[in-house]
Design an enzyme around this catalytic site. Structure first.
Site, PDB file in Angstrom:
ATOM      1  N   ARG A  35      32.747  52.510  42.063  1.00 36.63           N
ATOM      2  CA  ARG A  35      33.154  53.785  42.640  1.00 36.63           C
ATOM      3  C   ARG A  35      32.197  54.204  43.804  1.00 36.63           C
ATOM      4  O   ARG A  35      32.849  54.569  44.830  1.00 36.63           O
ATOM      5  CB  ARG A  35      32.945  54.980  41.490  1.00 36.63           C
ATOM      6  CG  ARG A  35      34.016  55.190  40.448  1.00 36.63           C
ATOM      7  CD  ARG A  35      33.508  56.308  39.547  1.00 36.63           C
ATOM      8  NE  ARG A  35      32.152  55.955  38.854  1.00 36.63           N
ATOM      9  CZ  ARG A  35      31.500  57.112  38.617  1.00 36.63           C
ATOM     10  NH1 ARG A  35      31.677  57.942  38.565  1.00 36.63           N
ATOM     11  NH2 ARG A  35      30.097  56.648  37.915  1.00 36.63           N
ATOM     12  N   ASN A  69      35.930  57.685  37.141  1.00 33.98           N
ATOM     13  CA  ASN A  69      36.118  56.815  35.938  1.00 33.98           C
ATOM     14  C   ASN A  69      37.099  57.461  34.863  1.00 33.98           C
ATOM     15  O   ASN A  69      37.186  58.839  34.765  1.00 33.98           O
ATOM     16  CB  ASN A  69      34.902  56.405  35.028  1.00 33.98           C
ATOM     17  CG  ASN A  69      34.294  55.442  36.000  1.00 33.98           C
ATOM     18  OD1 ASN A  69      34.401  54.736  36.607  1.00 33.98           O
ATOM     19  ND2 ASN A  69      32.835  55.440  35.521  1.00 33.98           N
TER      20      ASN A  69
END
Length: 92
Positions: free
Chosen positions: A19, A37
């Site tokens: 990320r 996520n």
């Protein structure tokens, strides 16, 4: 012309800095959107930019950071409200 894509990424993409990598690439390319996520181990993102920029951004997302392994990346167009900047979001 702007393109907005919802993207689902599977593989080894959680707990490996994926990320943060996506945020850096988005900021470098001027992509707007978010990344988060998912509970099933995938990563979801929304990306908004010109078509050529989206193509380059998705190419970078397929590469991922050194510790990641991207097995599949699926992108499909969506129509959502525009967002500002690019952020990490919490898991839903």
């Amino acid at each position: 012309m702007g393109v907005m894509q919802r993207v689902l990424v599977s593989g080894r993409v959680q707990q490996v800095g994926y990320r943060d990598y996506v945020v850096r690439q988005a900021q470098r390319l001027g992509v707007k959107g978010w990344v988060r996520n998912l509970n099933d181990g995938r990563v979801e993102l929304l990306a908004d930019a010109d078509a050529a920029v989206i193509d380059e951004f998705l190419s970078k997302c397929r590469e991922g950071p050194q510790l990641a392994r991207v097995d599949d990346l699926s992108a499909f167009p969506v129509e959502e409200r525009p967002v500002k900047g690019f952020t990490k979001r919490f898991t839903p």
